[in-house]
Write a protein that holds these residues in place. Sequence first.
Motif, mmCIF file in Angstrom:
data_model
loop_
_atom_site.group_PDB
_atom_site.id
_atom_site.type_symbol
_atom_site.label_atom_id
_atom_site.label_comp_id
_atom_site.label_asym_id
_atom_site.label_seq_id
_atom_site.Cartn_x
_atom_site.Cartn_y
_atom_site.Cartn_z
ATOM 1 N N UNK A 139 1.029 -0.758 -0.007
ATOM 2 C CA UNK A 139 0.270 -0.175 -0.228
ATOM 3 C C UNK A 139 0.571 1.074 0.193
ATOM 4 N N UNK A 140 1.810 0.815 0.592
ATOM 5 C CA UNK A 140 2.867 2.565 1.024
ATOM 6 C C UNK A 140 3.119 2.368 -0.010
ATOM 7 N N UNK A 141 3.631 1.983 -1.745
ATOM 8 C CA UNK A 141 4.712 1.655 -3.045
ATOM 9 C C UNK A 141 3.347 2.052 -3.825
ATOM 10 N N UNK A 142 1.682 2.607 -3.129
ATOM 11 C CA UNK A 142 1.039 2.583 -4.515
ATOM 12 C C UNK A 142 1.478 4.075 -5.172
ATOM 13 N N UNK A 143 1.144 5.058 -4.819
ATOM 14 C CA UNK A 143 1.591 6.164 -4.564
ATOM 15 C C UNK A 143 3.311 6.230 -5.693
ATOM 16 N N UNK A 144 3.824 6.102 -5.242
ATOM 17 C CA UNK A 144 5.316 5.377 -6.196
ATOM 18 C C UNK A 144 4.898 5.504 -7.295
ATOM 19 N N UNK A 145 3.732 4.753 -7.400
ATOM 20 C CA UNK A 145 3.409 4.068 -8.813
ATOM 21 C C UNK A 145 3.291 4.913 -9.692
ATOM 22 N N UNK A 146 2.442 6.105 -9.245
ATOM 23 C CA UNK A 146 1.723 7.194 -9.938
ATOM 24 C C UNK A 146 3.376 8.006 -10.622
ATOM 25 N N UNK A 147 3.869 7.903 -9.251
ATOM 26 C CA UNK A 147 4.795 8.982 -9.245
ATOM 27 C C UNK A 147 5.878 8.453 -10.837
ATOM 28 N N UNK A 148 6.216 7.272 -10.405
ATOM 29 C CA UNK A 148 7.284 6.812 -11.332
ATOM 30 C C UNK A 148 6.451 6.664 -12.955
ATOM 31 N N UNK A 149 5.184 6.146 -12.893
ATOM 32 C CA UNK A 149 4.577 6.531 -13.689
ATOM 33 C C UNK A 149 4.526 8.109 -14.411
ATOM 34 N N UNK A 150 4.064 9.176 -14.200
ATOM 35 C CA UNK A 150 4.262 10.346 -14.370
ATOM 36 C C UNK A 150 5.513 10.453 -14.522
ATOM 37 N N UNK A 151 6.152 10.543 -13.659
ATOM 38 C CA UNK A 151 8.115 11.033 -13.912
ATOM 39 C C UNK A 151 9.015 10.488 -15.002
ATOM 40 N N UNK A 152 8.663 9.586 -15.804
ATOM 41 C CA UNK A 152 8.596 8.492 -16.477
ATOM 42 C C UNK A 152 8.785 10.048 -17.966
ATOM 43 N N UNK A 153 7.683 10.387 -18.046
ATOM 44 C CA UNK A 153 7.498 11.320 -18.825
ATOM 45 C C UNK A 153 8.095 12.348 -18.879
ATOM 46 N N UNK A 154 8.589 12.671 -17.647
ATOM 47 C CA UNK A 154 9.498 14.143 -16.919
ATOM 48 C C UNK A 154 10.402 14.008 -17.072
ATOM 49 N N UNK A 155 11.068 12.981 -16.953
ATOM 50 C CA UNK A 155 12.647 12.496 -16.577
ATOM 51 C C UNK A 155 13.591 12.756 -17.725
ATOM 52 N N UNK A 156 12.902 12.062 -18.860
ATOM 53 C CA UNK A 156 14.100 11.519 -20.148
ATOM 54 C C UNK A 156 14.613 13.047 -20.620
ATOM 55 N N UNK A 157 14.274 14.138 -20.385
ATOM 56 C CA UNK A 157 14.764 14.977 -21.627
ATOM 57 C C UNK A 157 16.320 15.975 -20.823
ATOM 58 N N UNK A 158 15.983 15.416 -19.528
ATOM 59 C CA UNK A 158 17.590 15.552 -18.577
ATOM 60 C C UNK A 158 18.181 15.418 -18.990
ATOM 61 N N UNK A 159 18.516 14.693 -19.585
ATOM 62 C CA UNK A 159 20.008 14.414 -20.181
ATOM 63 C C UNK A 159 20.361 15.126 -21.447
ATOM 64 N N UNK A 160 19.869 15.187 -22.241
ATOM 65 C CA UNK A 160 20.288 16.265 -23.224
ATOM 66 C C UNK A 160 19.771 17.710 -22.585
ATOM 67 N N UNK A 161 19.346 18.345 -22.167
ATOM 68 C CA UNK A 161 19.794 20.068 -21.191
ATOM 69 C C UNK A 161 21.119 19.437 -20.696
ATOM 70 N N UNK A 162 21.391 18.343 -20.225
ATOM 71 C CA UNK A 162 22.584 18.507 -19.349
ATOM 72 C C UNK A 162 23.695 18.991 -20.645
ATOM 73 N N UNK A 163 23.098 17.993 -21.899
ATOM 74 C CA UNK A 163 24.132 18.078 -22.839
ATOM 75 C C UNK A 163 24.435 20.051 -23.109
ATOM 76 N N UNK A 164 23.225 20.756 -23.552
ATOM 77 C CA UNK A 164 22.766 21.844 -23.643
ATOM 78 C C UNK A 164 23.784 23.040 -22.698
ATOM 79 N N UNK A 165 23.965 21.862 -21.417
ATOM 80 C CA UNK A 165 23.962 22.723 -20.401
ATOM 81 C C UNK A 165 23.167 23.574 -19.972
#
Length: 515
Positions: free
Chosen positions: A273-299
């Motif tokens: 039950x404690x991991x239910x919110x993390x399921x939502x967070x993990x799924x939506x973080x998937x949409x948020x995080x991928x472009x960070x690596x590209x932004x890091x290259x551009x500094x």
Amino acid sequence: MKSLFKTVFIIVLFSIITRIIGFLFRIYISRAIGSEALGQYQVSFSVFMVLLTIVASGLPFIVSRLTAGYRATNDKTSERKMVTASVVIGIVLSFILCGLVFIFIPVLKHIFTDDKCITILLLLLPALVFSAIYSTLRGNIWGQNKYFALCITELFEQVVRVILFIILISGLFGLTDGAYVAAVSMSIACLLSSVLVIIIFFAIGGKFQKTKDKSVYKNLIKQSSTITGVRIAGSLVQPIIALIVPLRLVAAGFTSAQALSLFGTAMGMTIPFLYIPSTIIGSLSTALVPDLSFALVKQDMTYIKTRVVSAIKFTIFISVMFIPLYIGAGEVIGLFFYDNSLSGILLSQSAWIILPLGLTNVTSSLLNSLGYEVKSMKNYVLGAILLILSIWFLPMFLGINALIWGFGGLFLTTSFLNIRMLHKVIGEKLQISKFLWLSVTFIIPSASICSLLCNLLTNIMTKFFALAISCSIGSLFYILLCFIFNLIEVNTISVWIKSKLNKKLFKKKKKRKAF
């Protein structure tokens, strides 16, 4: 951009469906086999997961990355040789691990509090071999950007496992022990999933090709070993918990059956039950995080900071929204889902862990995407040391609650160190303190309302409706407080909605003009 959104949407949708099925399945298992059998299965499964991490973590990741590289240069020959070599390595490694388990059975008998756990582990071993094939070929499919096929295989494995368990637990095939049924259904599900993946692999044009070039094997082992090592360090926490907690509970005066029952209740009924919110967070973080690596290259550190702060605030909002519900209605939740009041009491007592747990997950993902995977793992290890100390020394005084405080120490330490590291990476403070403390303050009134309504309604209606109404009102009250104190910006939401509506109206006008 549309392609990226479509890809993320598919992954998130299937991930949520798969995890919901898995969560409901855990509830069904706990009710079908009982807390003691569940505890035995959890102990064996935690050891199995370490073996699975060795076989199915680093190697599939490298396969997906190399596949993408070979596809970019249209080097199909190298790709086929690499895939073949990786399957061979996976199968050989899985057989070696199975052999080691058989060799060390006498040692395991001294470690496990119940000999039955060894039989369960042995029944799980075929799944290790099938997973070696399954995970490697999935890595190749992932590298080809066949996301739909990839998600289908995950969903298929979960659904097949559920169906097999229901069939086998009925006793039609002579299996009556619930823990054994869970292990057998896992192994058969992995077999059928590997067959499906092989079919998909050939259907999308995949082929095997032998190679005598040892450098192919050496390259795969070298690249995958680092990632595997990091992930093993994280996965070792589960079997350590599974081995230590029952032992220390027995040392504290509980019988072996009582210790396994308490462990099964905590790990199999409460912690999910404690991991239910993390399921939502993990799924939506998937949409948020991928472009960070590209932004890091551009500094582009301004863009990175904006994304990081948004991810952390979203995590705090979602995590804190669940805490009052578990505090106020925890015992009724335990009775409704498991017919077990202890699981509900433990849920109420451990609800606060949701916040540091969610922050640990999102900050680890952010650090990994920025290239700090090893350092975030070191933070996790430091937190894990507190967990181990807690479950070793505190059961004498707190019983199974020592596990709750251990998890709390683990996630509090890791999330704090991760956020501090993000401060250093970005070069300035993230300015999330006000948002955090206001959100935490809202827990008290929201939990009070939820608890009051739940206690009143359970006397006049069924538990389902009492929970639905009290938890809904508790959540709405928390959201209302967030609006009042501007934690959720009304202007931003209204502008976003208007922009979406304007786009739709513009498209409709264009279509009319075209006709």
